[in-house]
Design an enzyme around this catalytic site. Structure first.
Site, PDB file in Angstrom:
ATOM      1  N   ILE A 160      25.337  31.752  52.811  1.00 18.06           N
ATOM      2  CA  ILE A 160      26.085  31.963  51.469  1.00 18.06           C
ATOM      3  C   ILE A 160      25.314  33.281  50.518  1.00 18.06           C
ATOM      4  O   ILE A 160      25.891  33.917  49.946  1.00 18.06           O
ATOM      5  CB  ILE A 160      25.803  30.581  50.527  1.00 18.06           C
ATOM      6  CG1 ILE A 160      26.617  29.646  51.353  1.00 18.06           C
ATOM      7  CG2 ILE A 160      26.731  30.767  49.082  1.00 18.06           C
ATOM      8  CD1 ILE A 160      26.878  28.049  50.582  1.00 18.06           C
ATOM      9  N   ALA A 239      23.727  26.269  44.045  1.00 19.17           N
ATOM     10  CA  ALA A 239      23.393  25.685  45.119  1.00 19.17           C
ATOM     11  C   ALA A 239      22.978  24.087  44.758  1.00 19.17           C
ATOM     12  O   ALA A 239      23.761  23.147  45.213  1.00 19.17           O
ATOM     13  CB  ALA A 239      21.977  26.290  45.481  1.00 19.17           C
ATOM     14  N   ARG A 240      21.959  23.824  44.003  1.00 21.48           N
ATOM     15  CA  ARG A 240      21.879  22.351  43.647  1.00 21.48           C
ATOM     16  C   ARG A 240      21.100  22.209  42.556  1.00 21.48           C
ATOM     17  O   ARG A 240      20.005  23.244  42.017  1.00 21.48           O
ATOM     18  CB  ARG A 240      20.786  21.638  44.796  1.00 21.48           C
ATOM     19  CG  ARG A 240      21.532  21.136  45.918  1.00 21.48           C
ATOM     20  CD  ARG A 240      22.570  20.121  45.851  1.00 21.48           C
ATOM     21  NE  ARG A 240      23.242  19.784  46.896  1.00 21.48           N
ATOM     22  CZ  ARG A 240      24.526  20.335  47.416  1.00 21.48           C
ATOM     23  NH1 ARG A 240      25.022  21.163  46.658  1.00 21.48           N
ATOM     24  NH2 ARG A 240      25.033  19.722  48.780  1.00 21.48           N
ATOM     25  N   ASP A 264      26.940  25.879  38.299  1.00 22.52           N
ATOM     26  CA  ASP A 264      28.091  24.997  38.914  1.00 22.52           C
ATOM     27  C   ASP A 264      27.493  23.647  39.224  1.00 22.52           C
ATOM     28  O   ASP A 264      28.347  22.830  39.892  1.00 22.52           O
ATOM     29  CB  ASP A 264      28.515  25.733  40.180  1.00 22.52           C
ATOM     30  CG  ASP A 264      30.052  25.073  40.814  1.00 22.52           C
ATOM     31  OD1 ASP A 264      30.662  24.379  40.031  1.00 22.52           O
ATOM     32  OD2 ASP A 264      29.830  24.778  41.871  1.00 22.52           O
ATOM     33  N   GLU A 269      24.158  15.235  38.371  1.00 18.81           N
ATOM     34  CA  GLU A 269      25.490  15.329  37.930  1.00 18.81           C
ATOM     35  C   GLU A 269      26.440  13.946  38.599  1.00 18.81           C
ATOM     36  O   GLU A 269      25.759  13.369  39.453  1.00 18.81           O
ATOM     37  CB  GLU A 269      26.224  16.652  38.842  1.00 18.81           C
ATOM     38  CG  GLU A 269      25.936  16.592  40.123  1.00 18.81           C
ATOM     39  CD  GLU A 269      26.495  18.010  40.870  1.00 18.81           C
ATOM     40  OE1 GLU A 269      26.022  19.088  40.246  1.00 18.81           O
ATOM     41  OE2 GLU A 269      27.047  17.902  41.986  1.00 18.81           O
ATOM     42  N   HIS A 287      30.687  21.485  39.654  1.00 19.89           N
ATOM     43  CA  HIS A 287      30.549  21.698  41.134  1.00 19.89           C
ATOM     44  C   HIS A 287      31.743  21.823  41.836  1.00 19.89           C
ATOM     45  O   HIS A 287      32.075  20.999  42.679  1.00 19.89           O
ATOM     46  CB  HIS A 287      29.709  20.288  41.481  1.00 19.89           C
ATOM     47  CG  HIS A 287      29.132  20.472  42.952  1.00 19.89           C
ATOM     48  ND1 HIS A 287      28.024  19.578  43.295  1.00 19.89           N
ATOM     49  CD2 HIS A 287      29.306  21.331  43.778  1.00 19.89           C
ATOM     50  CE1 HIS A 287      27.900  19.929  44.544  1.00 19.89           C
ATOM     51  NE2 HIS A 287      28.409  21.125  45.050  1.00 19.89           N
ATOM     52  N   GLY A 289      32.221  24.873  43.729  1.00 16.52           N
ATOM     53  CA  GLY A 289      31.860  25.974  44.653  1.00 16.52           C
ATOM     54  C   GLY A 289      32.916  26.047  45.986  1.00 16.52           C
ATOM     55  O   GLY A 289      33.406  27.258  46.290  1.00 16.52           O
ATOM     56  N   SER A 290      33.063  24.948  46.480  1.00 17.40           N
ATOM     57  CA  SER A 290      34.044  25.011  47.714  1.00 17.40           C
ATOM     58  C   SER A 290      35.331  24.593  47.418  1.00 17.40           C
ATOM     59  O   SER A 290      36.139  24.348  48.283  1.00 17.40           O
ATOM     60  CB  SER A 290      33.376  24.105  48.922  1.00 17.40           C
ATOM     61  OG  SER A 290      33.092  22.595  48.255  1.00 17.40           O
TER      62      SER A 290
HETATM   63  C1  DGY Z   1      28.117  21.472  49.851  1.00 14.78           C
HETATM   64  O1  DGY Z   1      28.978  21.608  50.810  1.00 14.78           O
HETATM   65  O2  DGY Z   1      26.932  21.172  50.024  1.00 14.78           O
HETATM   66  C2  DGY Z   1      28.517  21.505  48.472  1.00 14.78           C
HETATM   67  O3  DGY Z   1      27.655  21.465  47.386  1.00 14.78           O
HETATM   68  C3  DGY Z   1      29.741  20.878  48.139  1.00 14.78           C
HETATM   69  O4  DGY Z   1      30.749  21.840  48.202  1.00 14.78           O
END
Ligand code: DGY
Length: 322
Positions: A160, A239-240, A264, A269, A287, A289-290
């Site tokens: 990423i 990320a986290r 994000d 969370e 959250h 991102g995906s």
């Molecule tokens: C992941 O895949 O780890 C993301 O945080 C969720 O999309």
């Protein structure tokens, strides 16, 4: 014909994935699509051979140890697996799999959205429209910063991180990164490697966090780290949430040491420190991102491929993390 594998599916997946699950598996699932407390899932895991979970299911040691002996594989529909106690899973001989690659581009896109939202003060600008407070165009109103004139520092140049770097280069940004080991030239693609985090921080006008959450990285962006950033830097985290010390970040956002943050992900969370909601210079998303249609289908399908390869295939997972 042999009976389809029996699996527990913790959440509702996109329709094409659900169609495949219905066709190829016997599915146990809790009622309703929401994160379910672990004891509820445990009650329906009986007799299952695999589980399909996501980041909303926290599988700590106690949860893993309580699983029925019939479970052989846990497939998480995520690239991250910090919600699963891998040591406990390994001790039980469980296979854990994740979904790398398929979410790289969507997550990198969103990282740029976070950066642009923070740099161009999108939250404040949107509030002017939403609250009908837009006065007139002003030579000095709502001034953000040009990202193309800033250096980007990436903590964690993996899949990423490299995709974020590609996008940032198109904006004219100069890319720096810190990994423990230097990335190969193809991945680095002209970015400057810093062998220490401190070295990276010193040049990061924009600091982008792309590292996994591990005992080494939790809380790594603390007050000391923030003090090493150039004055007025921007922090971006897709990320986290637990990579940062919230208190230190909030203090830096209030003092102006950080110009802004694009976030994000949050520690604990979906609950988040309410100051993130209130601060005008925080561009925050929940959250996502995906969260694109295509990517979530790909993630679900890959998680199912992993279950199928263990439970109906030759026994080898495609994306093992244990
Ligand atoms: C992941 O895949 O780890 C993301 O945080 C969720 O999309």
């Amino acid at each position: 014909m042999s009976r389809p594998p029996v699996i527990l599916v913790a959440r509702t997946l996109p329709a094409p994935c659900e169609d495949r699950l219905a066709r190829d598996f016997i599915v146990h699932r809790p009622a309703g699509d929401c994160p379910h407390p672990w004891p509820e899932l445990l009650a329906i895991a009986e007799g299952c051979e695999g589980m399909l979970v996501s980041v909303s299911e926290k599988l700590d040691r106690a949860a893993i140890e309580a699983l029925p002996a019939s479970i052989r594989v846990i497939a998480t529909m995520s690239v991250g697996f910090d919600h699963i106690d891998l040591a406990a899973a390994k001790a039980r001989g469980l296979i854990v799999t994740n979904t790398p690659d398929v979410l790289t581009e969507a997550t990198a896109d969103l990282t740029l959205l976070l950066l642009l939202g923070a740099a161009r003060r999108a939250k404040e600008a949107m509030a002017l429209i939403a609250e009908d407070r837009w006065g007139a165009w002003s030579p000095t109103g709502m001034l953000g910063v040009d990202i193309g004139r800033r250096r980007m520092g990436i903590l964690g140049l993996g899949r990423i991180g490299a995709a974020v770097a590609r996008r940032a280069r198109a904006f004219g940004m100069d890319i720096h990164y810190h990994n423990r080991r230097r990335a190969e030239a193809r991945v680095e693609d002209g970015a400057t490697w810093h062998d220490t985090l401190d070295g990276l921080l010193a040049v990061s006008d924009v600091l982008v966090l792309n590292a996994a959450s591990t005992p080494e990285t939790r809380g790594i962006i603390d007050a000391r780290a923030l003090s090493l950033l150039p004055q007025g830097a921007i922090l971006v985290n897709s990320a986290r949430g637990d990579l940062v010390d919230d208190e230190a970040v909030i203090e830096a956002l209030i003092s102006g040491r950080l110009f802004a943050a694009g976030l994000d992900v949050f520690r604990g969370e979906p609950k988040l420190d309410p100051r993130y909601r209130d601060l005008p210079n925080v561009f925050a998303l929940p959250h996502v991102g995906s969260a694109t249609i295509e990517t979530r289908v790909d993630m679900g399908m890959l998680a199912i491929d992993n279950l199928a390869s263990v439970l109906s295939g030759g026994g080898k997972p495609l994306n093992p993390v244990t």
